[in-house]
Structures are given as structure tokens and as C-alpha cells.
Design a protein around this motif. Structure first.
Motif, mmCIF file in Angstrom:
data_model
loop_
_atom_site.group_PDB
_atom_site.id
_atom_site.type_symbol
_atom_site.label_atom_id
_atom_site.label_comp_id
_atom_site.label_asym_id
_atom_site.label_seq_id
_atom_site.Cartn_x
_atom_site.Cartn_y
_atom_site.Cartn_z
ATOM 1 N N VAL A 136 0.833 -1.210 0.000
ATOM 2 C CA VAL A 136 0.000 0.000 0.000
ATOM 3 C C VAL A 136 0.862 1.251 0.000
ATOM 4 N N ASP A 137 1.961 1.227 0.746
ATOM 5 C CA ASP A 137 2.902 2.353 0.745
ATOM 6 C C ASP A 137 3.497 2.574 -0.634
ATOM 7 N N SER A 138 3.965 1.501 -1.247
ATOM 8 C CA SER A 138 4.717 1.652 -2.494
ATOM 9 C C SER A 138 3.827 2.008 -3.676
ATOM 10 N N VAL A 139 2.571 1.518 -3.695
ATOM 11 C CA VAL A 139 1.732 1.775 -4.859
ATOM 12 C C VAL A 139 1.369 3.252 -4.978
ATOM 13 N N ARG A 140 1.347 3.964 -3.863
ATOM 14 C CA ARG A 140 0.992 5.396 -3.936
ATOM 15 C C ARG A 140 2.059 6.201 -4.685
ATOM 16 N N TYR A 141 3.331 5.774 -4.599
ATOM 17 C CA TYR A 141 4.379 6.433 -5.389
ATOM 18 C C TYR A 141 4.145 6.181 -6.873
ATOM 19 N N LEU A 142 3.603 5.011 -7.193
ATOM 20 C CA LEU A 142 3.308 4.677 -8.586
ATOM 21 C C LEU A 142 2.115 5.475 -9.106
ATOM 22 N N TYR A 143 1.101 5.751 -8.260
ATOM 23 C CA TYR A 143 0.020 6.665 -8.680
ATOM 24 C C TYR A 143 0.621 8.003 -9.095
ATOM 25 N N MET A 144 1.532 8.507 -8.251
ATOM 26 C CA MET A 144 2.121 9.814 -8.502
ATOM 27 C C MET A 144 2.963 9.807 -9.777
#
Length: 344
Positions: A136-144
Motif C-alpha cells: 500500500v505504501d509503495s503503490v501510492r508512489y506509482l500513482y504519482m
């Protein structure tokens, strides 16, 4: 002498008829133009809430434009589409205020598909990250990196719109405090960005590198603290510093890069290498690290009271209650963040 009065009357009647027809045609055409104008108006601008979109709708809208600004899309994520009651209420405050923005709540299954199809180079690491909070932490960087827009944790409440501060910005981050030695002062719980900003690749490659070097013991030990280090705020902070040092050709600390200490106020807006940092009171307000207002501001405590919390910390744009929905034993507690009357 011929009487022309009848001819004049016919001529006069014909002239009036023609003029009337012209007036009617003009009115009809103007009416059509008005109707078309109304029809072509973006319905989201007339809405009283944000527009919830599917991934397909999001992709069509996103790829229809070239982006040189922060896109108007809010990303949030949860295990499924069913939010807990407080989460749903806090999330709705963003939709109620950001009425011309798009919104998508990403599920765990959608996240997996997103990473697997859009970032196959990161997926082998993503698939192995455990517990779930690391993914969940890492996927938010991918959204950005892919879409840009605004990522918000589900325990944030919007007080008033902040997006006026996004004009001509590339990346906007929100500070908890100025205690940078802890590496937790720049949280990954609220982030805004243009698409394809290189900052996010620094963070993602750090995650790949550290996870590949971690021993089985380090990967499987108790999770508390592991999330912050591998994928959470410490990962964001170190990736941020790698990026700033590369761009600025310096090894200065963030304190030094900010310049004069007098600039570091609760409501400051600071810029370094085209990264914007919002002071703690602007967007976080409650500082869990220093414990001010913890009894009423921490969603994990039985004494939690949102109104009293806001009276204590006086948020300007938004506030987070740091609920730690993943971990701390809460993820399987169906009553956590439920109806206030039942949980108090």
C-alpha cells in the motif's frame, strides 16, 4: 388614375411577415446556441461533489490531455470498496470540497493489476512485499509517477480547499514537523505531483534495492517500524534526499537546504529544487511525533474527539488523525473507525 392602396397594403403585410420570420429565425438560432453552450459545459463543474470514476474512465480522461500541471484526480486506497464509517465520512469531505476533481478509490486487487500491467519492472518486488502495508505504501508512489494528482490517506479530513497552492507546482509534500533527524517528518500520507516526475523513481529504486538486500529475518520480523523503513516515510525521505542532492549537487541536510531557520514556521511554504513543502499546520496539524493533543487527536485512543482535536491544533487546510488502519492490530478489527456511538 389607378388606385394603388390595395397594392401598398399587400406590400406592407409582406414586408412585416418577412421581418417577423427573420426575428423568429434569429431567436431560434440563439436559443440553439445557448442550449449547446449549456450542454457542452463540464458537468463536474456544476456538481456539488467530486466525480467518482472507474479506472477505464480515469485512463480515458488522463490520456486525452498533455499534462504540465498537477491533474485534478484524488487517489485513495483500501482493501475493497467498503470503507469503515469514519473513513467514508473523512473521505467525503474531500469530495464535497473538490467538486471539479475526479476521484478513484483503489482496491488491493486493482493495485495489483495496476502495478503488474503498468510497472512490470517493479512488480516482482511489489509482489513479495509483506505485510500488506508495504504494498500500500509503495503503490501510492506509482500513482504519482503514472497519473500524478493528489494521494490522500483515509484518515485525513479536509477543512478547506488547498489546491490553489498547486498552481505552477511540480511536487507538493506536507511536513509533520521540522525534526528531520527522525526521517519521519515528511510523511507519504498526503502527496501531490505532476505525472512522470523523477522524484518517484528514486524512491521506487530504493525500495527495490533495500528489499533485495534484506535477509529473510529482516523481511519476516515484527512489522512495526519495518513499513516506515522499507516503503513508508523513511523511504520517501531518503529518496527525496537522494533526488535533492543530485539536482542541487550538494550534500546539505534538508534544514540547510531550507535556509534560514526563521523561515521554518508552522504555516510556511518552502521550495527546494522545484519541490514544495507545506508547513505542519497547513495540512497535517496534529503531530504524533511530539504528542501535542494526542489524547483527543489520535484515532487509536478511546478519548479521540475530532472537534476537541481541531480546537487544540487549529488546522488550516486539512488534518490527519493517524489511525494506522493497517497494522497495530486494527486491520482485522471490524469495529475500528466504525460508528462513533459504538466505538466510544
Amino acid at each position: 388614375m389607378i388606385d394603388n392602396r390595395g397594392s401598398r397594403r399587400i406590400l406592407s403585410f409582406s414586408f412585416c411577415f418577412i421581418i417577423s420570420c427573420i426575428v423568429i429565425i434569429v431567436i431560434v438560432k440563439r436559443s440553439d446556441k445557448i442550449d449547446t453552450t449549456i450542454y457542452n459545459t463540464d458537468s463536474s463543474l456544476l456538481s456539488t461533489s467530486c466525480k467518482h470514476v472507474s479506472i477505464d474512465e480515469l485512463d480515458r480522461w488522463f490520456h486525452s490531455k498533455k499534462w504540465n500541471e498537477i491533474p485534478k484526480i484524488i487517489h485513495q486506497t483500501w482493501k475493497n470498496k467498503t470503507l469503515r464509517q469514519r473513513q467514508a465520512r473523512w473521505s467525503q469531505t474531500w469530495c464535497d470540497q473538490y467538486t471539479n476533481w475526479y476521484y478513484h478509490l483503489w482496491t488491493d486487487d486493482e493495485n495489483d493489476l495496476f502495478v503488474r500491467t503498468k510497472f512490470p519492472w517493479f512488480y516482482p518486488t511489489y509482489n513479495k512485499l509483506s505485510p500488506a502495508i508495504l504494498r500500500v505504501d509503495s503503490v501510492r508512489y506509482l500513482y504519482m509517477l503514472y497519473y500524478g494528482g493528489l494521494y490522500i490517506d483515509l484518515d485525513y479530513e479536509s477543512v478547506r480547499r488547498i489546491d490553489a497552492l498547486f498552481t505552477n507546482k511540480s511536487v507538493v509534500l506536507s511536513l509533520i514537523n521540522y525534526s528531520f533527524n527522525s526521517m519521519n517528518s515528511v510523511p507519504n500520507s498526503w502527496m501531490a505531483s505532476r505525472p512522470n516526475h523523477p522524484l518517484w523513481t528514486y524512491i521506487l529504486h530504493r525500495i527495490i534495492l533495500l528489499w533485495s538486500r534484506a535477509s529473510d529475518k529482516e523481511r519476516n520480523e515484527f512489522w512495526n517500524g519495518k513499513a516506515e523503513f522499507f516503503t513508508g516515510p523513511q523511504s520517501l525521505f531518503e529518496g527525496l534526499m537522494f533526488y535533492l542532492h543530485t539536482i542541487q549537487h550538494t550534500d546539505e541536510t534538508l534544514d540547510q537546504l531550507f535556509g534560514n531557520k526563521q523561515n521554518q514556521n508552522a504555516d510556511s511554504i518552502l521550495e527546494v529544487a522545484n519541490i514544495t513543502f507545506l508547513g505542519p499546520k497547513l495540512n497535517n496539524a496534529y503531530d504524533w511525533m511530539n504528542g501535542i493533543g494526542a489524547d483527543v487527536c489520535s484515532a487509536e485512543k478511546a478519548t479521540f474527539d475530532e472537534k476537541k482535536c481541531q480546537d487544540v491544533v487549529k488546522p488550516i487546510y486539512a488534518i490527519t488523525y493517524w489511525s494506522h488502519s493497517y497494522g497495530h492490530g486494527h486491520e482485522n478489527d471490524l469495529n475500528y473507525l466504525g460508528d462513533e456511538k459504538k466505538t466510544r
